[in-house]
Design a protein around this motif. Structure first.
Motif, PDB file in Angstrom:
ATOM      1  N   HIS A  87       0.841  -1.196   0.000  1.00 44.43           N
ATOM      2  CA  HIS A  87       0.000   0.000   0.000  1.00 44.43           C
ATOM      3  C   HIS A  87       0.872   1.241   0.000  1.00 44.43           C
ATOM      4  O   HIS A  87       1.639   1.461   0.924  1.00 44.43           O
ATOM      5  CB  HIS A  87      -0.900   0.008   1.246  1.00 44.43           C
ATOM      6  N   HIS A  89       0.742   5.506  -1.476  1.00 44.10           N
ATOM      7  CA  HIS A  89       0.375   6.641  -2.318  1.00 44.10           C
ATOM      8  C   HIS A  89       0.978   7.874  -1.677  1.00 44.10           C
ATOM      9  O   HIS A  89       1.272   7.891  -0.478  1.00 44.10           O
ATOM     10  CB  HIS A  89      -1.140   6.775  -2.452  1.00 44.10           C
ATOM     11  N   GLU A  93      -1.406   9.969   4.911  1.00 44.32           N
ATOM     12  CA  GLU A  93      -2.123   8.703   5.130  1.00 44.32           C
ATOM     13  C   GLU A  93      -3.221   8.949   6.148  1.00 44.32           C
ATOM     14  O   GLU A  93      -2.950   9.417   7.246  1.00 44.32           O
ATOM     15  CB  GLU A  93      -1.135   7.651   5.664  1.00 44.32           C
ATOM     16  N   HIS A  95      -5.875   6.543   6.791  1.00 52.19           N
ATOM     17  CA  HIS A  95      -6.503   5.331   7.336  1.00 52.19           C
ATOM     18  C   HIS A  95      -5.425   4.402   7.889  1.00 52.19           C
ATOM     19  O   HIS A  95      -4.243   4.571   7.583  1.00 52.19           O
ATOM     20  CB  HIS A  95      -7.319   4.619   6.252  1.00 52.19           C
TER      21      HIS A  95
HETATM   22 ZN   LIG Z   1      -3.562   5.085   2.210  1.00 57.18          ZN
END
Ligand SMILES: [Zn+2]
Ligand SMILES: [Zn+2]
Length: 242
Positions: A87, A89, A93, A95
């Motif tokens: 994961h 991006h 962040e 979550h």
């Molecule tokens: Zn994320």
């Protein structure tokens, strides 16, 4: 470029990684909104730098294999940040993520920030103007980079101390990248082409997706302004250094 200069420029860029981390750990809300705009602005600046500045300069020295190395740089970031990583991006962040995801993202980002350093030193090998343009591009996106890693580390349940430490590691990789580019024959030769591919990836594939879905005029405006600022700054430097 000499080792002390590479060290100084790498360290200045690394400081922005830490500043981004502090914005997260001290939860400066205003700071994070500013950083969201900065993501869009850096995206435009980096895209313009890659296409208008770095690609032509890399092809000028290596007309044939240069293009392949540019592609390699692009693919390498995808491999390290998104293929080997569960994961990741850019941006804050928001979550919960697993420990494994945050560690993998840190390792992936280390390769990217190593090339941030390679890019600065490679730019200066061509000329001062390209070096300054690379430095500005790296400096601008290092704040959001610090936000990215520190918020990921916090979201995985680790302490703020570890979050800042991780941003420090990213900064250290940039310093190492800049210094090695003054020493290793391969990086001296192909560092610029690799950096062109990496910069294209970071601008177009890391940063643009972070704001392209958001319905606000502020972010696309910052994106176009970033590309315009590159063109303006390049013209200004061209005039000053001519
Ligand atoms: Zn994320
Ligand atoms: Zn970076």
């Amino acid at each position: 470029m000499t080792v002390p200069t590479a060290l100084a420029l790498g360290a200045a860029a690394a400081a922005a990684n830490l500043a981004g981390a502090f914005a997260v750990t001290r939860s400066a809300r205003f700071g994070l909104r500013f950083i969201e705009t900065l993501v869009a602005f850096s995206a435009g600046f980096m895209l313009a730098l890659a296409l208008v500045g770095a690609v032509p300069a890399a092809l000028a020295t290596h007309p044939f294999e240069g293009a392949t190395v540019i592609l390699l740089g692009y693919l390498l970031v995808h491999l390290s940040q998104h293929t080997l990583t569960p994961h990741f991006h850019f941006g804050e962040e928001t979550h919960a993520v697993s420990h494994q995801a945050s560690s993998a993202a840190l390792i992936g980002l280390l390769l990217h920030t190593f090339f941030d350093g390679v890019a600065i030193a490679s730019g200066f090998q061509v000329d001062v103007a390209l070096g300054v343009l690379f430095f500005v591009a790296i400096f601008l996106h290092k704040l959001p980079e610090g936000v990215t890693i520190s918020s990921l580390v916090l979201a995985s349940g680790d302490s703020p101390r570890r979050a800042v430490l991780s941003a420090g590691l990213l900064g250290a990789a940039t310093i190492v990248g800049a210094i090695l580019t003054t020493q290793l024959a391969f990086l001296i030769e192909y560092g610029l082409a690799l950096s062109a591919g990496v910069t294209l990836y970071v601008g177009a594939s890391n940063l643009v997706p972070e704001f392209q879905g958001k319905r606000t005029w502020r972010l696309p405006l910052a994106f176009f302004a970033g590309a315009g600022a590159f063109v303006g700054l390049r013209a200004l430097l061209g005039g000053l250094l001519a």
